[in-house]
Design a protein around this motif. Structure first.
Motif, PDB file in Angstrom:
ATOM      1  N   ARG A   2       2.203   1.807  -3.443  1.00  0.00           N
ATOM      2  CA  ARG A   2       1.121   2.254  -4.337  1.00  0.00           C
ATOM      3  C   ARG A   2       0.920   3.762  -4.219  1.00  0.00           C
ATOM      4  O   ARG A   2       0.717   4.455  -5.228  1.00  0.00           O
ATOM      5  CB  ARG A   2      -0.173   1.513  -4.007  1.00  0.00           C
ATOM      6  N   ARG A   3       0.943   4.260  -2.988  1.00  0.00           N
ATOM      7  CA  ARG A   3       0.792   5.711  -2.783  1.00  0.00           C
ATOM      8  C   ARG A   3       1.933   6.463  -3.458  1.00  0.00           C
ATOM      9  O   ARG A   3       1.715   7.498  -4.094  1.00  0.00           O
ATOM     10  CB  ARG A   3       0.772   6.030  -1.292  1.00  0.00           C
TER      11      ARG A   3
ATOM     12  N   CYS B 190       3.768   5.444  -5.994  1.00  0.00           N
ATOM     13  CA  CYS B 190       3.614   5.337  -7.449  1.00  0.00           C
ATOM     14  C   CYS B 190       2.538   6.299  -7.956  1.00  0.00           C
ATOM     15  O   CYS B 190       2.707   6.929  -9.004  1.00  0.00           O
ATOM     16  CB  CYS B 190       3.271   3.897  -7.842  1.00  0.00           C
ATOM     17  N   ASP B 191       1.446   6.419  -7.221  1.00  0.00           N
ATOM     18  CA  ASP B 191       0.406   7.377  -7.606  1.00  0.00           C
ATOM     19  C   ASP B 191       0.969   8.797  -7.618  1.00  0.00           C
ATOM     20  O   ASP B 191       0.679   9.591  -8.520  1.00  0.00           O
ATOM     21  CB  ASP B 191      -0.780   7.294  -6.638  1.00  0.00           C
TER      22      ASP B 191
ATOM     23  N   PRO C  39       0.799  -1.230   0.000  1.00  0.00           N
ATOM     24  CA  PRO C  39       0.000   0.000   0.000  1.00  0.00           C
ATOM     25  C   PRO C  39       0.833   1.282   0.000  1.00  0.00           C
ATOM     26  O   PRO C  39       0.477   2.256  -0.663  1.00  0.00           O
ATOM     27  CB  PRO C  39      -0.817  -0.134   1.286  1.00  0.00           C
TER      28      PRO C  39
ATOM     29  N   THR D   7       2.456   3.415 -12.791  1.00  0.00           N
ATOM     30  CA  THR D   7       1.639   2.277 -12.356  1.00  0.00           C
ATOM     31  C   THR D   7       2.399   1.432 -11.348  1.00  0.00           C
ATOM     32  O   THR D   7       3.588   1.153 -11.512  1.00  0.00           O
ATOM     33  CB  THR D   7       1.255   1.403 -13.577  1.00  0.00           C
ATOM     34  N   TRP D   8       1.702   1.022 -10.313  1.00  0.00           N
ATOM     35  CA  TRP D   8       2.283   0.139  -9.299  1.00  0.00           C
ATOM     36  C   TRP D   8       2.692  -1.188  -9.928  1.00  0.00           C
ATOM     37  O   TRP D   8       1.959  -1.767 -10.721  1.00  0.00           O
ATOM     38  CB  TRP D   8       1.270  -0.083  -8.189  1.00  0.00           C
TER      39      TRP D   8
END
Length: 294
Positions: free
Chosen positions: A227-228, A230-231, A224, A236-237
């Motif tokens: 992912r944050r 990468c955003d 998680p 893209t994750w």
């Protein structure tokens, strides 16, 4: 009786004076002049690129600001495992300077419209751009911890830079720094030295936009958190980021990153238990409060 004695005796009898060798008084030694290459040009000014289209090759670099012993090497190798992100060893680029040892070169630099800092910025940009270009990737993430002390200049050098902030419990930072060399880093010194990094890191967070993540969240839930990130970086994750041990990230060498066993395992390892509030020295209370660890 030699002739010098006889001459002195005669002179003293006639005048009351004698001849003697003059005593040399040593002249004071002037302090050494700094090497011309180390003298900064007059009227130096730290400023952004005068011609951004030509003065900067590196576009939208990312700087990971953290204290020492905060897990920045772990986050680096996780990010470096992404197909589009290159996060090299600590480059210490801000220590790279420019020398102008002769009058003609100083005249030329001024005539070309550069300050001393301008030329250093060109070198910094070229150094990091070359590193990114050779990687074949698109996004540079640089993470030298001492960069926090130069956050203003870095933000000025690259007006389009993006910033990641990595926090860790302040007491855990101090303990880790002490344990890395306990004989030469007593705990009291560890607290003071690492707090200096934390103060500048907090200052950067208060003045620069960016994304803040914590070491504790990273090791507890790496997916998680990544992912944050990468955003934030608009990529893209990629689940393969978690398998950083299967890739080459450069050497784990003291001075240019973490070198201890934990980061060498090739996978995210659980962090140490957080210290109890009564274990935190008074010097760290305020930064713990600001970072919501108390």
């Amino acid at each position: 009786m030699n002739w010098k004695y006889r001459a002195n005796a005669t002179l003293e009898g006639l005048t009351g004076y004698t001849l003697s060798r003059a005593t040399r008084v040593p002249r004071p030694v002037p302090p050494p002049k700094p090497h011309p290459a180390l003298v900064r040009l007059p009227d130096d000014e730290v400023r952004g690129p005068a011609d951004p289209a030509h003065d900067r090759l590196l576009r939208a670099p990312v700087f990971l600001f953290s204290s020492v012993r905060s897990g920045s090497t772990l986050l680096r190798v996780l990010l470096n495992s992404h197909s589009l992100i290159h996060s090299p060893i600590e480059t210490h680029f801000r220590r790279v300077t420019a020398g102008f040892p002769t009058d003609p070169v100083r005249q030329a630099v001024a005539a070309l419209g550069h300050t001393h800092s301008d030329v250093e910025h060109l070198i910094w940009d070229r150094l990091l751009h070359r590193e990114l270009a050779r990687s074949g990737k698109r996004i540079m993430v640089e993470k030298t911890p001492s960069n926090v002390f130069a956050w203003r200049r870095i933000a000025t050098c690259w007006p389009d830079a993006r910033f990641l902030f990595l926090l860790r419990h302040p007491m855990s930072i101090a303990q880790s720094w002490h344990e890395a060399d306990p004989d030469n880093r007593p705990m009291d010194e560890a607290v003071s030295r690492t707090l200096n990094y934390m103060v500048y890191l907090q200052e950067a967070r208060e003045h620069l936009p960016g994304l803040t993540v914590t070491y504790e969240d990273l090791v507890a839930e790496p997916g998680p958190v990544l992912r944050r990130v990468c955003d934030f970086l608009e990529v893209t994750w990629e689940p393969a980021m978690l398998e950083y041990g299967s890739r080459d990230h450069g050497g784990f060498v003291k001075g240019i990153g973490d070198w201890r066993d934990k980061v060498r395992t090739g996978s995210v390892v659980e962090g140490r238990p957080l210290p109890a509030p009564d274990e935190v020295p008074e010097k760290l209370w305020e930064i713990c409060r600001r970072w919501r660890y108390l």
